[in-house]
Enzyme design. Sequence first.
Site, PDB file in Angstrom:
ATOM      1  CB  CYS A 152       2.579  -6.375 -18.933  1.00 31.86           C
ATOM      2  SG  CYS A 152       2.219  -6.653 -20.757  1.00 31.86           S
TER       3      CYS A 152
HETATM    4  N1  COA Z   1      -8.392 -16.652 -35.868  1.00 36.02           N
HETATM    5  C1  COA Z   1      -9.006 -17.924 -35.953  1.00 36.02           C
HETATM    6  N2  COA Z   1      -8.715 -18.915 -35.146  1.00 36.02           N
HETATM    7  C2  COA Z   1      -7.625 -18.820 -34.362  1.00 36.02           C
HETATM    8  C3  COA Z   1      -6.727 -17.494 -34.257  1.00 36.02           C
HETATM    9  C4  COA Z   1      -7.305 -16.463 -35.346  1.00 36.02           C
HETATM   10  N3  COA Z   1      -6.602 -15.376 -35.233  1.00 36.02           N
HETATM   11  N4  COA Z   1      -5.806 -17.707 -33.664  1.00 36.02           N
HETATM   12  C5  COA Z   1      -5.736 -19.047 -33.124  1.00 36.02           C
HETATM   13  N5  COA Z   1      -6.899 -19.320 -33.523  1.00 36.02           N
HETATM   14  C6  COA Z   1      -7.276 -21.120 -33.304  1.00 36.02           C
HETATM   15  C7  COA Z   1      -6.004 -21.826 -33.067  1.00 36.02           C
HETATM   16  O1  COA Z   1      -5.371 -22.241 -34.086  1.00 36.02           O
HETATM   17  C8  COA Z   1      -6.785 -22.939 -32.297  1.00 36.02           C
HETATM   18  O2  COA Z   1      -7.415 -23.764 -33.114  1.00 36.02           O
HETATM   19  P1  COA Z   1      -7.445 -25.454 -32.674  1.00 36.02           P
HETATM   20  O3  COA Z   1      -8.477 -25.329 -31.510  1.00 36.02           O
HETATM   21  O4  COA Z   1      -8.259 -26.021 -33.894  1.00 36.02           O
HETATM   22  O5  COA Z   1      -6.242 -25.901 -32.666  1.00 36.02           O
HETATM   23  C9  COA Z   1      -7.950 -22.330 -31.508  1.00 36.02           C
HETATM   24  O6  COA Z   1      -8.285 -21.041 -32.128  1.00 36.02           O
HETATM   25  C10 COA Z   1      -7.508 -21.899 -30.113  1.00 36.02           C
HETATM   26  O7  COA Z   1      -6.344 -21.183 -30.167  1.00 36.02           O
HETATM   27  P2  COA Z   1      -5.451 -20.780 -28.622  1.00 36.02           P
HETATM   28  O8  COA Z   1      -4.186 -20.199 -29.140  1.00 36.02           O
HETATM   29  O9  COA Z   1      -5.537 -21.969 -27.716  1.00 36.02           O
HETATM   30  O10 COA Z   1      -6.706 -19.625 -28.187  1.00 36.02           O
HETATM   31  P3  COA Z   1      -6.919 -19.154 -26.839  1.00 36.02           P
HETATM   32  O11 COA Z   1      -8.480 -19.502 -26.664  1.00 36.02           O
HETATM   33  O12 COA Z   1      -6.108 -19.608 -25.707  1.00 36.02           O
HETATM   34  O13 COA Z   1      -6.939 -17.473 -26.976  1.00 36.02           O
HETATM   35  C11 COA Z   1      -5.317 -16.001 -26.661  1.00 36.02           C
HETATM   36  C12 COA Z   1      -5.567 -16.883 -27.450  1.00 36.02           C
HETATM   37  C13 COA Z   1      -4.051 -15.235 -26.871  1.00 36.02           C
HETATM   38  C14 COA Z   1      -6.542 -14.629 -26.801  1.00 36.02           C
HETATM   39  C15 COA Z   1      -5.697 -16.253 -24.929  1.00 36.02           C
HETATM   40  O14 COA Z   1      -4.420 -17.417 -24.636  1.00 36.02           O
HETATM   41  C16 COA Z   1      -4.891 -15.207 -23.993  1.00 36.02           C
HETATM   42  O15 COA Z   1      -5.170 -14.056 -23.970  1.00 36.02           O
HETATM   43  N6  COA Z   1      -3.936 -15.407 -23.090  1.00 36.02           N
HETATM   44  C17 COA Z   1      -3.466 -14.473 -22.167  1.00 36.02           C
HETATM   45  C18 COA Z   1      -2.406 -13.969 -22.848  1.00 36.02           C
HETATM   46  C19 COA Z   1      -1.873 -12.838 -21.962  1.00 36.02           C
HETATM   47  O16 COA Z   1      -2.265 -12.217 -21.086  1.00 36.02           O
HETATM   48  N7  COA Z   1      -0.570 -12.291 -22.424  1.00 36.02           N
HETATM   49  C20 COA Z   1      -0.145 -11.200 -21.771  1.00 36.02           C
HETATM   50  C21 COA Z   1       0.684 -10.766 -22.800  1.00 36.02           C
HETATM   51  S1  COA Z   1       1.257  -9.273 -22.345  1.00 36.02           S
END
Ligand code: COA
Length: 374
Positions: A156
């Site tokens: 990135c």
């Molecule tokens: N639809 C519905 N629920 C979902 C889901 C989806 N597509 N994906 C995950 N969930 C659920 C999970 O199962 C979890 O449920 P639980 O609380 O019952 O266990 C809950 O939502 C939270 O999941 P989590 O993965 O912890 O979500 P989050 O709030 O951390 O958000 C991201 C996920 C990926 C959006 C976030 O962590 C993020 O953007 N992180 C930074 C990523 C980044 O910058 N990466 C760089 C890439 S280049």
Amino acid sequence: MAKIVISGSGVFTPSEAISNKELVKSFNQYADLQNEKYAKEIASGEREPITHSSEEFIFKASGIKNRYVMNKSGVLDPKIMHPILEKRSDDELSIQAEMSLKAAKIALEQAKLQSADIDSIIVACSNFERAYPAISIEVQQALGINGFAFDMNVACSSATFAIQVANDMIKSGSARRVLIISPEICSAHVEWRDRDCHFIFGDVCTALVLEEENSAKSSEQFEIISTKCLTSFSNNIRNNSGFLRRTYRNGMDDQRDMQFMQNGRKVFKEVVPMVAKLILQHLSENNISANNLSRLWLHQANKSMNDMIGRKVLGQEPKADQQPNILQEYANTSSAGSIITFSQYSDDLISGDIGIICSFGAGYSAGNVIVQKI
Ligand code: COA
């Protein structure tokens, strides 16, 4: 020493788009088909069912509403779940070179330059469609440029690291005018069958022109005041696909780790402080107060992440026009995200205004560029 400026920027946006609604519908169809296929194993407790995805979650967790892709039909087909791109012959222009030319044309027009005015090209992005010859050298030939070109990958952070490299090249005299191009086909590296990350990415290509101010003709110029790059190893964003794949036992099987993987929560927690610290340190080294920042063009991965970085850097809630996001429309486009934002939200700034282009991601890596409107 002569000032070095960004004198042109361009964005090529693919014609096909996928809304959260369409994405979730196809994912849920895929989940139902899989759960049906493995009903016995699920009933016996041998296998976990796949849970439905949700539009509400996606928008709330990431700020994403839409993404552009190079092929929509394959991604949305629950029996395929990845883009379908036709393999081209070696005599045809490659896909990333074609995207590159489209973005480069816009950037060159803005810089009021012909392609022959450029003497170096860096194609900087997260994934390359082949190992060699370099995509940049193919682009160089298509544009009829004398000089040299090379590809580089810092995930990135590729584009901001390339700005540092190009800036140093121009300063040292090894190039006069450099094109930096970031053709990101993230739709081919994301795992569309993984509910945790299927919504994250989109495709795009950006281009920038860097040159000395004394030869620049553009009406929109930003002096590069300073660049600062940082890396620190982490496995929290990883993709194990590589040229050794064929040599591993069952290496060519469908394996999850051959696509993008991340521990999103950890990335969020670890990268926000790292980036805020880098920006504040870089500003302080240049005797610039955060109060004097007119704009932050941040990496586009997650809206809450950007809001938090903005608050830490500015010491207050960033105003909407101080820190624009394009995430809702483009999703995460890897190295291109901060450059799209710069390209689309910079012409309202006035002479003397200072801004920061900052990207961050796998590595970990973070690249920070302080610019000032001429
Ligand atoms: N639809 C519905 N629920 C979902 C889901 C989806 N597509 N994906 C995950 N969930 C659920 C999970 O199962 C979890 O449920 P639980 O609380 O019952 O266990 C809950 O939502 C939270 O999941 P989590 O993965 O912890 O979500 P989050 O709030 O951390 O958000 C991201 C996920 C990926 C959006 C976030 O962590 C993020 O953007 N992180 C930074 C990523 C980044 O910058 N990466 C760089 C890439 S280049």
